[in-house]
Design an enzyme around this catalytic site. Structure first.
Site, PDB file in Angstrom:
ATOM      1  N   ASP A 169      -0.395   0.166  -5.398  1.00  0.00           N
ATOM      2  CA  ASP A 169      -1.482   0.940  -4.808  1.00  0.00           C
ATOM      3  C   ASP A 169      -2.754   0.686  -5.602  1.00  0.00           C
ATOM      4  O   ASP A 169      -2.706   0.373  -6.802  1.00  0.00           O
ATOM      5  CB  ASP A 169      -1.169   2.438  -4.785  1.00  0.00           C
ATOM      6  CG  ASP A 169      -2.025   3.167  -3.760  1.00  0.00           C
ATOM      7  OD1 ASP A 169      -1.646   3.190  -2.574  1.00  0.00           O
ATOM      8  OD2 ASP A 169      -3.086   3.699  -4.134  1.00  0.00           O
ATOM      9  N   CYS A 175      -0.815   4.246  10.924  1.00  0.00           N
ATOM     10  CA  CYS A 175      -0.579   5.553  11.557  1.00  0.00           C
ATOM     11  C   CYS A 175      -1.754   5.879  12.481  1.00  0.00           C
ATOM     12  O   CYS A 175      -2.245   7.006  12.503  1.00  0.00           O
ATOM     13  CB  CYS A 175      -0.352   6.644  10.522  1.00  0.00           C
ATOM     14  SG  CYS A 175      -1.722   6.889   9.357  1.00  0.00           S
ATOM     15  N   GLY A 227       4.479   7.022  -1.167  1.00  0.00           N
ATOM     16  CA  GLY A 227       5.768   6.483  -1.584  1.00  0.00           C
ATOM     17  C   GLY A 227       6.915   6.599  -0.605  1.00  0.00           C
ATOM     18  O   GLY A 227       8.000   6.066  -0.872  1.00  0.00           O
ATOM     19  N   LYS A 261       7.786   5.222   2.217  1.00  0.00           N
ATOM     20  CA  LYS A 261       8.418   3.997   2.709  1.00  0.00           C
ATOM     21  C   LYS A 261       9.122   3.240   1.579  1.00  0.00           C
ATOM     22  O   LYS A 261      10.156   2.607   1.804  1.00  0.00           O
ATOM     23  CB  LYS A 261       7.379   3.124   3.413  1.00  0.00           C
ATOM     24  CG  LYS A 261       6.851   3.767   4.699  1.00  0.00           C
ATOM     25  CD  LYS A 261       5.839   2.872   5.391  1.00  0.00           C
ATOM     26  CE  LYS A 261       5.277   3.564   6.621  1.00  0.00           C
ATOM     27  NZ  LYS A 261       4.501   4.771   6.288  1.00  0.00           N
ATOM     28  N   CYS A 278       0.886  -1.188   0.000  1.00  0.00           N
ATOM     29  CA  CYS A 278       0.000   0.000   0.000  1.00  0.00           C
ATOM     30  C   CYS A 278       0.907   1.216   0.000  1.00  0.00           C
ATOM     31  O   CYS A 278       1.060   1.897   1.017  1.00  0.00           O
ATOM     32  CB  CYS A 278      -0.917  -0.003   1.220  1.00  0.00           C
ATOM     33  SG  CYS A 278      -1.835  -1.537   1.488  1.00  0.00           S
ATOM     34  N   ALA A 279       1.545   1.495  -1.137  1.00  0.00           N
ATOM     35  CA  ALA A 279       2.739   2.339  -1.161  1.00  0.00           C
ATOM     36  C   ALA A 279       2.506   3.845  -1.133  1.00  0.00           C
ATOM     37  O   ALA A 279       3.301   4.582  -0.563  1.00  0.00           O
ATOM     38  CB  ALA A 279       3.571   1.993  -2.398  1.00  0.00           C
TER      39      ALA A 279
END
Length: 433
Positions: A277, A374, A257, A259, A253-254
């Protein structure tokens, strides 16, 4: 020239009518307007400030208005919010100006009413009583909805819940990750000093700099690829992930970007990072960001993380599942997040488990899966990981250390009032058979 208060009023009305992200609205309005830098700052402060303080503002309005807030039309209600926000939180704006300028943006039918409400508040010397119930009072004081308070209380206990909500405050500066492919720590520090930007290097790594400046002050650094914006907790996640040079990584689930970039940099741009994604339109941002940073090992793919993909099975040394979540750890940056309903949040663990179950099939035996969010909610964090491990005996938790961070059962929660970072959760698991 456009009136910043009028633009803030329009944005607040739009936010009530159409679900949208406040930061995107700010960027769109400023890019389309002819406002001066000073007016753009006022617009941003009013729109984001009112969004952040809705519960407090509506409570105060209810104390000074003969009409219930729920019965006010959108224009009048949001004009009052703008007026009360200035009186409560913007000391540099004179009271007479806050009142008169707010009245000037009201519909003609409610100018007198808005003027009377604001002046009643001033007559009371801007004082208002809070409810006797401790948690209702805390909700109004911090403008955190009761539903969110209850999630924090259920997850971490009453005292920790109080610490969390009292720590939720917008930060003036930004956190940047230095691109070790392009620039050394000493050279990056020299550039910051030339621009007279105050900074502190993170105690986790000299690759992360906490800057006493807005993002606009380092936009040239970002454009050159010297750094990119990344919170300390997000940076720590990829350090915990620890992909080796030459390895294969899936970021399931980029977007946007960060990470993926961190993984590629840690791998010294040697190996393969597949950034996936659900939204194809967002993947272009990942490709553009990688190009700026001088990274050429990231391959982007449109892919729903819940949907099986045969060519990914047993194909990666490392799989990162930074899953969609309620975002309760980043309320300070995105205040509209806290107005999600309890029902919306309660549906997320099912989605998160589906992603983790599916993507765990993509890691090789001996490889690692990292699950992260998060948010600060044990239902989305520990409970998902524990349920996954219980159902998948081929995986086991892996403890990790990073600076002062010490995991328990392979899991760690970044508490903003303790770490000074975003609220963030990370868990590391290894496929053993």
């Amino acid at each position: 020239m456009e009136n910043p208060r009028k633009l803030a009023l329009t944005s607040l009305i739009k936010a009530e009518q159409v679900s949208s992200y406040s930061n995107i609205e700010v960027n769109n309005v400023i890019s389309r307007s002819d406002m001066s830098k000073l007016d753009a700052s006022l617009y941003t402060a009013l729109f984001l400030g009112v969004t952040e303080r809705l519960i407090t503002l509506d409570y105060v309005i209810s104390k000074c208005s003969e009409k219930p807030v729920s019965e006010l039309d959108l224009e009048t209600k949001n004009a009052l919010r703008i007026g009360f926000y200035q009186l409560l939180y913007m000391d540099r704006i004179p009271e007479y100006s806050a009142v008169s300028e707010t009245v000037s943006i009201c519909p003609k039918k409610s100018k007198g009413y808005v003027n009377a409400c604001l002046r009643e508040f001033l007559r009371r010397e801007k004082q208002f009583d809070l409810p006797e119930d401790e948690w209702e009072a805390l909700s109004i004081k911090t403008s955190i909805p009761s539903d969110i308070l209850n999630i924090f209380r259920a997850s971490y206990g009453d005292e920790c819940a109080k610490e969390i909500v009292l720590s939720i405050k917008p930060k003036k500066g930004v956190t940047a990750r230095r691109n070790t492919l392009k620039i050394s720590a000493s050279e990056f520090e020299r550039l910051l000093e030339i621009k007279e930007i105050g900074y502190v290097a993170s105690d986790i790594s000299d690759e992360i700099f906490i800057l006493d400046a807005p993002i606009s002050d380092i936009i040239d650094f970002i454009d050159r690829g010297d750094c990119f914006i990344q919170d300390v907790a997000s940076f720590a996640c990829t350090k915990i992930f620890a992909p080796a040079e030459g390895s294969s990584v899936l970021d399931a689930c980029a977007c946007p970007g960060g990470k993926s970039f961190s993984c590629a940099i840690d791998m010294n741009n040697n190996g393969k990072v597949v950034a996936c994604d659900l939204h194809k339109s967002k993947l272009s941002l990942v490709s553009a960001g990688a190009q700026k940073l001088g990274i050429d090992i990231i391959e982007v793919k449109e892919q729903n993380a819940k949907e099986p993909r045969e060519d990914f099975v047993n194909a990666f040394d490392f799989v990162l599942c930074d899953v969609p979540c309620s975002g309760l750890g980043v309320i300070a940056k995105k205040p509209d997040i806290k107005y999600k309903s309890a029902e919306q949040i309660s549906n997320l663990p099912q989605v998160q488990m589906a992603i983790l179950e599916n993507c765990s099939k993509y890691v090789k035996v001996g490889g690692c899966v990292v699950y992260s969010t998060c948010t600060l909610n044990t239902q989305e964090n520990e409970n998902v990981v524990e349920a996954f491990l219980e159902a998948n005996k081929s995986f086991e938790s892996v403890d990790f250390e990073l600076g002062k961070i010490h995991s328990q059962n392979g899991m760690y929660t970044f508490m903003p009032h303790v770490t000074g970072t975003d609220g963030f959760f990370v868990a590391k698991m290894k496929r053993v058979k």
